[in-house]
Design an enzyme around this catalytic site. Structure first.
Site, PDB file in Angstrom:
ATOM      1  N   LEU A   1      73.754  88.577  59.060  1.00  0.00           N
ATOM      2  CA  LEU A   1      73.808  87.916  57.754  1.00  0.00           C
ATOM      3  C   LEU A   1      72.394  87.658  57.222  1.00  0.00           C
ATOM      4  O   LEU A   1      71.439  87.558  57.994  1.00  0.00           O
ATOM      5  CB  LEU A   1      74.586  86.613  57.878  1.00  0.00           C
ATOM      6  CG  LEU A   1      76.032  86.803  58.378  1.00  0.00           C
ATOM      7  CD1 LEU A   1      76.614  85.506  58.900  1.00  0.00           C
ATOM      8  CD2 LEU A   1      76.902  87.370  57.259  1.00  0.00           C
ATOM      9  N   PRO A   2      72.247  87.518  55.897  1.00  0.00           N
ATOM     10  CA  PRO A   2      70.899  87.473  55.319  1.00  0.00           C
ATOM     11  C   PRO A   2      70.195  86.129  55.370  1.00  0.00           C
ATOM     12  O   PRO A   2      68.960  86.080  55.350  1.00  0.00           O
ATOM     13  CB  PRO A   2      71.144  87.900  53.866  1.00  0.00           C
ATOM     14  CG  PRO A   2      72.552  87.479  53.578  1.00  0.00           C
ATOM     15  CD  PRO A   2      73.292  87.660  54.866  1.00  0.00           C
TER      16      PRO A   2
ATOM     17  N   THR B   1      68.159  87.379  61.177  1.00  0.00           N
ATOM     18  CA  THR B   1      66.821  86.795  61.282  1.00  0.00           C
ATOM     19  C   THR B   1      66.791  85.558  60.397  1.00  0.00           C
ATOM     20  O   THR B   1      66.718  85.648  59.169  1.00  0.00           O
ATOM     21  CB  THR B   1      65.744  87.801  60.834  1.00  0.00           C
ATOM     22  OG1 THR B   1      65.744  88.918  61.731  1.00  0.00           O
ATOM     23  CG2 THR B   1      64.361  87.158  60.863  1.00  0.00           C
TER      24      THR B   1
ATOM     25  N   LYS C   1      60.536  87.424  67.564  1.00  0.00           N
ATOM     26  CA  LYS C   1      60.557  88.332  66.412  1.00  0.00           C
ATOM     27  C   LYS C   1      59.645  87.818  65.302  1.00  0.00           C
ATOM     28  O   LYS C   1      58.869  88.585  64.704  1.00  0.00           O
ATOM     29  CB  LYS C   1      61.971  88.502  65.878  1.00  0.00           C
ATOM     30  CG  LYS C   1      62.023  89.355  64.606  1.00  0.00           C
ATOM     31  CD  LYS C   1      63.425  89.533  64.089  1.00  0.00           C
ATOM     32  CE  LYS C   1      63.430  90.177  62.708  1.00  0.00           C
ATOM     33  NZ  LYS C   1      62.860  91.528  62.674  1.00  0.00           N
TER      34      LYS C   1
END
Length: 325
Positions: free
Chosen positions: A77-78, A111, A189
């Site tokens: 998901l964004p 992310t 990340k």
């Protein structure tokens, strides 16, 4: 739970999620059903049409409905708010259909901010419905489509071991890293992306300086790559068009990892530094550059390395005074 168990669900068939879910469907046993949930009707119908060639695909109307038929659930998901809603919405969320003791495995590939991920993980733990790991991905759309992503995973090690067979469906085994406790995958990340973004800005400054002095950009690039200035971006993503045929500059910064996404992950990394009390000198500088990039017609909607244009375009929105040839 092994990779051959039934009851798999995937939520979010965006640019990255579509390829990941398609790889999972292709690598599951043919008789196993993959359940998907996606807001965009055209996107989910397109996925079902392609993926059904590998085995059964069912479309769920909500995360709650998907959780009712899935034991292993992946989310891509964004934004953090979307992740929180998918999990915690009392009417439609995953946890609304995941009773205590159901032993579900939730793998979030998004992310998002570390603090937001930890909050969702805590909600899962409180529900006693299963376990949650953060597993953000890297490699872009081509790697998602090819099943060759890199993944950084946070959570308990036994949870990582349980998830590994599923993660190997979307990533290269040698590029799946267990990073440590909950949130560690996201932290790793974000730190990596931050370093890459800072190094690219330095590369752009150096190339622009060399060109203004009169150096041949190809020769300057060779010097950098033979010396201590060498980095991943200098090897693969020189910002000057014509220096490297496969760099994003050669495509006029079209496609790839967008400026908006690079802005968001940079802000996440700087927030992480502040959260853990880590000193930073360049954090606010690179944030300012990406803030400007979001407002620049040379960068908005473009591949993130288009920030080089802020150094060389003179339109009142850039950072420099020279023109791109």
């Amino acid at each position: 739970m092994s990779a051959t168990a039934s009851g798999y669900g995937f939520i979010g068939l965006g640019n990255m999620g579509f390829g990941m879910a398609l790889n999972i469907r292709g690598k599951l046993p043919k008789e196993t059903t993959l359940n998907v949930c996606e807001l965009d009707e055209h996107r989910r119908m397109e996925f079902k049409e392609q993926a059904s060639a590998y085995g059964p695909v069912e479309v769920s109307n909500s995360p709650k409905e998907l959780a009712g038929v899935s034991n292993v659930i992946l989310t891509s998901l964004p934004f953090a708010n979307a992740v929180a809603d998918v999990f915690e919405n009392p009417s439609t969320g995953l946890l609304a259909a995941s009773p205590k003791g159901s032993n579900k495995l939730f793998i979030d590939l998004s992310t998002i901010e570390v603090s937001a991920s930890l909050a969702v993980g805590e909600a899962v733990a409180k529900s006693e419905a299963g376990v949650f790991i953060d597993a953000p991905v890297s490699g872009g759309i081509p790697a998602a489509d090819n099943g060759t992503l890199s993944l950084m995973v946070g959570g308990r090690e036994e949870e990582f071991d349980r998830a590994l067979p599923i993660l190997e469906m979307i990533g290269r085994k040698e590029s799946i890293f267990y990073c440590g406790k909950a949130g560690a995958g996201l932290a790793a990340k974000q730190i990596n992306n931050y370093i890459a973004n800072v190094s690219f800005l330095a590369l752009g400054e150096g190339m622009n300086t060399g060109i203004r002095f009169g150096l041949d950009p190809k020769i300057l690039a060779e010097v950098i790559n033979a010396g201590s200035g060498m980095c991943w971006n200098s090897l693969h993503m020189n910002p000057v068009k014509g220096v490297q045929p496969n760099s994003s500059a050669s495509r006029d910064f079209e496609g790839g990892f967008k400026t908006e996404l690079a802005h968001d992950v940079t802000c996440m990394a700087v927030q992480l530094m502040d959260d853990v009390g880590a000193k930073h000198v360049l954090g606010n500088v690179i944030k300012d550059v990406y803030d400007r990039a979001l407002e620049s017609p040379h960068c908005k909607g473009k591949e993130c390395r288009s920030i080089y244009r802020l150094l060389v375009e003179d339109d009142g929105k850039g950072l420099g005074t020279t023109k791109i040839e």
